[in-house]
Design a protein around this motif. Structure first.
Motif, short mmCIF file in Angstrom:
data_model
loop_
_atom_site.label_atom_id
_atom_site.label_comp_id
_atom_site.label_asym_id
_atom_site.label_seq_id
_atom_site.Cartn_x
_atom_site.Cartn_y
_atom_site.Cartn_z
N UNK A 24 2.13 33.71 41.16
CA UNK A 24 2.79 34.99 40.90
C UNK A 24 4.07 35.08 41.72
N UNK A 25 4.94 35.98 41.31
CA UNK A 25 6.21 36.20 42.01
C UNK A 25 6.33 37.69 42.30
N UNK A 84 10.62 47.87 46.83
CA UNK A 84 9.51 47.93 45.89
C UNK A 84 9.52 46.68 45.02
N UNK A 85 8.43 45.91 45.12
CA UNK A 85 8.31 44.65 44.41
C UNK A 85 7.33 44.75 43.26
N UNK A 86 7.74 44.30 42.08
CA UNK A 86 6.80 44.08 40.98
C UNK A 86 6.13 42.73 41.22
N UNK A 87 4.81 42.70 41.11
CA UNK A 87 4.08 41.43 41.14
C UNK A 87 3.94 41.00 39.70
N UNK A 91 4.31 32.51 35.20
CA UNK A 91 4.59 31.80 33.95
C UNK A 91 5.19 32.70 32.89
N UNK A 92 4.53 33.84 32.63
CA UNK A 92 4.99 34.67 31.51
C UNK A 92 5.59 36.01 31.91
N UNK A 93 5.64 36.30 33.21
CA UNK A 93 6.27 37.53 33.68
C UNK A 93 5.46 38.79 33.46
N UNK A 94 4.20 38.65 33.06
CA UNK A 94 3.34 39.82 32.86
C UNK A 94 3.18 40.60 34.16
#
Length: 202
Positions: A24-25, A84-87, A91-94
């Motif tokens: 994850x990113x 604020x970070x989106x996790x 691979x697919x950015x979900x």
């Protein structure tokens, strides 16, 4: 871990950075996300989840509200007051969840961290790994002196994340916050100092 090495002129300013967890990113929320129907729908789903609605209520009941929520997160980055970070899936950015670090007292270097995960992302250690990564980043790049976690006493999952990330328990804040059920709950206060040893990697 960081994909950006530029140092801010004001050390206590959050500079947009992506953090790689492998599977994850963590990437900054941006206004561009308000144009993604998939992300907005995921936020609406998150806001409706019973656990998130109780412990981390968010104003994202529909796409318009979710878009406003995203723009508010982007505004925190622009002002350097909140990171604020989106996790997202590597691979697919979900969308999987969110980690938010904000200044409580910027001049004093005091910050607070919060987090949530969508139900489908739970059980993978993502909250622990995400909080650990953002904590280390906040100390190293934004000159945070102390970072706190305050969670409702009944939120045992959040307590486990705090413990695993090296946030020491410091006491109980009585009826300190009104949660999604409209009731004031006691909260456990945990904190880490910049000089505390790093916990073992989760």
């Amino acid at each position: 871990m960081s994909t950006s090495s530029s140092a801010p002129a004001d050390r206590r300013t959050f500079v947009r950075t992506a953090l790689d967890l492998g599977d994850a990113v963590l990437r900054p929320w941006s206004r561009a996300d308000a144009g993604s129907e998939a992300l907005l729908d995921a936020l609406v789903t998150a806001a409706a989840d019973p656990a998130i609605a109780l412990w981390n209520p968010m104003a994202a009941a529909d796409r318009d509200a979710a878009g406003a929520w995203v723009e508010a997160r982007d505004g925190g980055w622009e002002r350097g007051t909140a990171a604020s970070f989106a996790i997202v899936d590597a691979i697919d950015g979900t969308l999987l969840g969110c980690v938010n670090l904000r200044w409580v007292d910027r001049a004093d270097g005091l910050a607070m961290i919060g987090y949530w995960l969508l139900p489908t992302a739970r059980g993978r250690g993502l909250a622990t790994r995400g909080v650990a990564a953002v904590t280390s980043w906040g100390f190293a790049t934004a000159d945070a002196r102390r970072i706190e976690i305050a969670h409702a006493v009944g939120n045992e999952a959040s307590c486990r994340v705090a413990d695993r990330c090296g946030y020491l328990p410091e006491g109980v804040l009585r009826e300190s916050f009104r949660f999604g059920d409209g009731e004031y709950h006691d909260e456990h206060l945990h904190a880490r100092l910049a000089g505390d040893p790093e916990p073992e990697k989760p």
